[in-house]
Design a protein around this motif. Sequence first.
Motif, PDB file in Angstrom:
ATOM      1  N   UNK A 262       0.878  -1.167   0.000  1.00 58.61           N
ATOM      2  CA  UNK A 262       0.000   0.000   0.000  1.00 58.61           C
ATOM      3  C   UNK A 262       0.915   1.216   0.000  1.00 58.61           C
ATOM      4  N   UNK A 263       1.010   1.874  -1.130  1.00 63.48           N
ATOM      5  CA  UNK A 263       1.929   3.000  -1.270  1.00 63.48           C
ATOM      6  C   UNK A 263       1.222   4.299  -0.894  1.00 63.48           C
ATOM      7  N   UNK A 264       1.951   5.117  -0.158  1.00 56.72           N
ATOM      8  CA  UNK A 264       1.443   6.425   0.243  1.00 56.72           C
ATOM      9  C   UNK A 264       2.592   7.417   0.098  1.00 56.72           C
ATOM     10  N   UNK A 265       2.658   8.064  -1.058  1.00 54.17           N
ATOM     11  CA  UNK A 265       3.740   9.016  -1.340  1.00 54.17           C
ATOM     12  C   UNK A 265       3.177  10.413  -1.133  1.00 54.17           C
ATOM     13  N   UNK A 266       3.468  11.005   0.027  1.00 56.06           N
ATOM     14  CA  UNK A 266       2.875  12.282   0.388  1.00 56.06           C
ATOM     15  C   UNK A 266       3.863  13.430   0.217  1.00 56.06           C
ATOM     16  N   UNK A 267       3.339  14.565  -0.168  1.00 52.49           N
ATOM     17  CA  UNK A 267       4.141  15.793  -0.240  1.00 52.49           C
ATOM     18  C   UNK A 267       5.452  15.568  -0.983  1.00 52.49           C
ATOM     19  N   UNK A 268       5.376  14.953  -2.143  1.00 45.70           N
ATOM     20  CA  UNK A 268       6.571  14.721  -2.965  1.00 45.70           C
ATOM     21  C   UNK A 268       6.360  15.294  -4.368  1.00 45.70           C
ATOM     22  N   UNK A 269       6.086  16.599  -4.472  1.00 50.67           N
ATOM     23  CA  UNK A 269       5.783  17.192  -5.775  1.00 50.67           C
ATOM     24  C   UNK A 269       6.996  17.351  -6.674  1.00 50.67           C
ATOM     25  N   UNK A 270       8.203  17.136  -6.115  1.00 50.98           N
ATOM     26  CA  UNK A 270       9.423  17.360  -6.881  1.00 50.98           C
ATOM     27  C   UNK A 270       9.960  16.099  -7.553  1.00 50.98           C
ATOM     28  N   UNK A 271       9.321  14.945  -7.341  1.00 44.43           N
ATOM     29  CA  UNK A 271       9.839  13.700  -7.908  1.00 44.43           C
ATOM     30  C   UNK A 271       9.769  13.766  -9.432  1.00 44.43           C
TER      31      UNK A 271
END
Length: 472
Positions: A262-271
């Motif tokens: 279960x992936x939760x990638x939060x606050x990573x707008x720069x990827x």
Amino acid sequence: MAVSHDMLSLLSDPLLVIIISLLPFNEAVRTSVFSKSWCNNKLFKLTTNIEFNELFFVKSSNPSIKDLQRKAFLDFITFWIDNNKETIIEKFSLKLSMPKNVSELTEKCIAFATHRGGVKQLELDFSDPNWVEYNNVAPYHKFDEPMFELPEHVYEVRGIQTLKLYSCRFVEKDLLKFHALKEVSFGWIEVSIFLINTLLSNCKLLESLSLKRCWNFSEFYVRDKNQKLKKLVVDKCSFQYELFRVVAPNLKFLKYSGMMNYFDIQMCPQVVEADLDFSTEFGFGGNGYRLYNLMEDLYSLKVLTVCSYFLQVIPTGGELLRMERNFNVRHLTIKTEMNKNEYKGIVFMLRSCPMLERLTIELGCARIWPNHVQPFAFSPKNFWTENVRIYECLKSSLEVVEVKGFKGFDKNEIRMLAYFIHCGKVLKKMTINIEKNITLVCNKNSDLNPHRFAEFLLRVPRASSDLEITIC
């Protein structure tokens, strides 16, 4: 009469040392043949970049020869240390299997690297290339304890900026003394998620974190409060719970290899770049929505690498035909065997990447996962030729297609490449790299000639008059 000059000999010794130190260690040693001054003055021995790599010496699979090669490697280390005790070292790497068998020399080697306290990059790799992995995910960690323990004196070298420890046990609280760390890599060892987050909190310059075949994570939850982390690599690590959560506002590169979570990638707008590999997964069912939600979190990507599993699963997520929101991807790499179960995923990605400029196709081994069900019926044989649709990227942006590992045995490869040639209206370059290990097979069967199949593509009608096809 022309005079032959040794131009390198005209350079000052300090400048030569800087040049040598920028080279890989094995290349620096070879430079002794370039110049008389380098050879006579042994300048190559003044390199500040030292790499003792067992694999440079041990190349045979024959046990007796292998033992002799290992002895030669150990003798080389001993000779080098005994004759270069005053060397100032900035970058040091030791790759040695079975260090406990030569523990005294291993200790001596590490002390040699740290004795002046100036080392900035330290890599200690005691993993064994022959180790067997459990389900290709994590090592047999119940049996494979770390092969060596980081000596106490290393913790006093506070200027270390890059630290890489593989199968090397350490004291967690003492590791927090390294406040100058910018890059950390752990492999083949037990690591707590508490340590990872404490490092991110205490080491305010930490930009790169890599975990390879580590274990003892209850769940993976990384929170970068300092907002410095730019690169995160998690390679076949073992988690107790199926949760992978990352909060890292300045993360730019993400590589994940392992089981679906279960992936939760939060606050990573720069990827901007991601490499996703789920080839270790056991089954197919139920993962489409997880994968679709992950890709929604990674909307800012410009460079993306995906595996065969990804291609087979992504059309079974939230949407059958494409992402609801277009990807920003400019360079897409797909690892595929071109089996029928991957077709819909390839088209799914072409539809979802309207600004795609470069497509890399890495042909290799793949497999069909249990319980795989096509989202809807189609004819694999005629998939690329009947009711041909030209997707937006083929009309306006896709300029380069690169194929690696081309064998030409599978007509599916030919059909797909012919599709790109026939429909790529702005395509400028197609490079087809023939599989290097295919020559022997072709010699045994004259009908199997990848060059002949590749040359067929040269005769396919082209949508772009600017297209150049290279076969190599």
